[in-house]
Scaffold this motif. Sequence first.
Motif, mmCIF file in Angstrom:
data_model
loop_
_atom_site.group_PDB
_atom_site.id
_atom_site.type_symbol
_atom_site.label_atom_id
_atom_site.label_comp_id
_atom_site.label_asym_id
_atom_site.label_seq_id
_atom_site.Cartn_x
_atom_site.Cartn_y
_atom_site.Cartn_z
ATOM 1 N N ALA A 59 1.646 6.708 -12.477
ATOM 2 C CA ALA A 59 0.607 7.141 -12.857
ATOM 3 C C ALA A 59 -0.217 7.183 -14.204
ATOM 4 O O ALA A 59 -1.002 6.966 -14.337
ATOM 5 N N THR A 60 1.194 7.471 -15.035
ATOM 6 C CA THR A 60 0.288 7.362 -16.413
ATOM 7 C C THR A 60 0.225 6.177 -16.480
ATOM 8 O O THR A 60 -0.725 5.473 -18.230
ATOM 9 N N GLY A 61 0.533 4.400 -16.418
ATOM 10 C CA GLY A 61 0.016 3.076 -16.520
ATOM 11 C C GLY A 61 1.238 2.984 -18.064
ATOM 12 O O GLY A 61 1.641 1.693 -18.106
ATOM 13 N N HIS A 62 2.243 3.328 -17.336
ATOM 14 C CA HIS A 62 3.720 2.771 -18.381
ATOM 15 C C HIS A 62 4.763 2.423 -17.337
ATOM 16 O O HIS A 62 5.274 1.961 -17.854
ATOM 17 N N SER A 63 4.580 1.636 -16.622
ATOM 18 C CA SER A 63 5.351 0.966 -15.675
ATOM 19 C C SER A 63 5.159 -0.355 -15.705
ATOM 20 O O SER A 63 3.910 -0.670 -16.393
ATOM 21 N N TYR A 64 5.838 -1.379 -16.131
ATOM 22 C CA TYR A 64 5.922 -2.445 -16.295
ATOM 23 C C TYR A 64 4.778 -2.935 -14.868
ATOM 24 O O TYR A 64 4.152 -3.631 -15.776
ATOM 25 N N GLN A 65 4.212 -2.933 -13.631
ATOM 26 C CA GLN A 65 3.807 -2.871 -12.888
ATOM 27 C C GLN A 65 3.474 -2.064 -11.840
ATOM 28 O O GLN A 65 4.465 -2.049 -11.690
ATOM 29 N N LEU A 66 1.563 -1.756 -11.734
ATOM 30 C CA LEU A 66 1.646 -0.731 -10.748
ATOM 31 C C LEU A 66 2.399 -0.879 -9.284
ATOM 32 O O LEU A 66 2.706 -0.012 -8.984
ATOM 33 N N SER A 67 2.652 -2.066 -8.637
ATOM 34 C CA SER A 67 3.202 -2.266 -7.258
ATOM 35 C C SER A 67 4.746 -1.852 -7.113
ATOM 36 O O SER A 67 5.508 -1.806 -6.523
ATOM 37 N N SER A 68 5.304 -2.634 -8.842
ATOM 38 C CA SER A 68 6.561 -1.949 -8.343
ATOM 39 C C SER A 68 7.035 -1.030 -8.730
ATOM 40 O O SER A 68 8.447 -0.036 -8.590
ATOM 41 N N GLY A 69 6.339 -0.690 -9.784
ATOM 42 C CA GLY A 69 6.146 1.532 -10.511
ATOM 43 C C GLY A 69 6.269 2.392 -9.020
ATOM 44 O O GLY A 69 7.008 3.068 -7.965
ATOM 45 N N ILE A 70 4.902 1.223 -8.211
ATOM 46 C CA ILE A 70 5.144 2.537 -6.616
ATOM 47 C C ILE A 70 6.604 2.618 -5.357
ATOM 48 O O ILE A 70 6.830 2.778 -4.770
ATOM 49 N N ALA A 71 6.525 0.419 -5.503
ATOM 50 C CA ALA A 71 8.025 1.150 -5.211
ATOM 51 C C ALA A 71 8.674 1.699 -5.038
ATOM 52 O O ALA A 71 9.561 1.864 -4.011
ATOM 53 N N LEU A 72 9.168 1.366 -6.699
ATOM 54 C CA LEU A 72 10.992 2.139 -7.182
ATOM 55 C C LEU A 72 10.827 3.495 -6.359
ATOM 56 O O LEU A 72 11.316 4.244 -6.356
ATOM 57 N N THR A 73 8.883 3.860 -7.535
ATOM 58 C CA THR A 73 9.502 5.812 -6.437
ATOM 59 C C THR A 73 9.139 5.770 -5.038
ATOM 60 O O THR A 73 9.682 6.977 -4.597
ATOM 61 N N ALA A 74 8.667 4.943 -4.400
ATOM 62 C CA ALA A 74 8.559 5.123 -2.804
ATOM 63 C C ALA A 74 10.345 5.472 -1.975
ATOM 64 O O ALA A 74 11.096 5.858 -1.085
ATOM 65 N N ILE A 75 11.035 4.301 -2.992
ATOM 66 C CA ILE A 75 12.154 3.676 -2.332
ATOM 67 C C ILE A 75 13.500 5.212 -3.050
ATOM 68 O O ILE A 75 14.448 5.446 -2.459
ATOM 69 N N GLY A 76 12.688 5.724 -3.855
ATOM 70 C CA GLY A 76 13.847 6.590 -4.757
ATOM 71 C C GLY A 76 13.215 7.560 -4.375
ATOM 72 O O GLY A 76 14.619 8.892 -4.094
#
Length: 140
Positions: free
Chosen positions: A34-51
């Motif tokens: 959410a704060t833009g510190h993820s390597y890529q937005l799409s991978s950050g969203i995917a990791l959060t959803a999987i988690g």
Amino acid sequence: MFRVPRGLILAAIAQAAEAAVLCAATALSGVDTATGHSYQLSSGIALTAIGAGTTIALAAVARGLAQGRRWSRTPALLTQLFTGIVAVYLLQGHRLDWGLALMVLAVLGFAALLSPPSMRALTGGQQAPPGPAGRKPPAG
């Protein structure tokens, strides 16, 4: 009435603690995304959803263990194996705080699940019936 062995209660507590650790890691992943510190937005969203999905699944397994449900044995054992592997990676990465905590949870979870009362409760205490005249049936 079925009484759940102490080992299964201990295994359920370890499983719930692992779910809580994963929930915390998922929350951190969500904040980073959410704060833009993820390597890529799409991978950050995917990791959060999987988690989030995995956290729910681990909590369901913990509940199954606490109720003595037979289906919970295999996912709980696999969770302990995976937690131990992650703990080794964390220890190798010099994250002793998280690594030691996860290693303790994995060992505790394995020991509790593999204790004889827990195994009897999760397998129904059943053994293969003997063949004729009390002999084991031939293999093959």
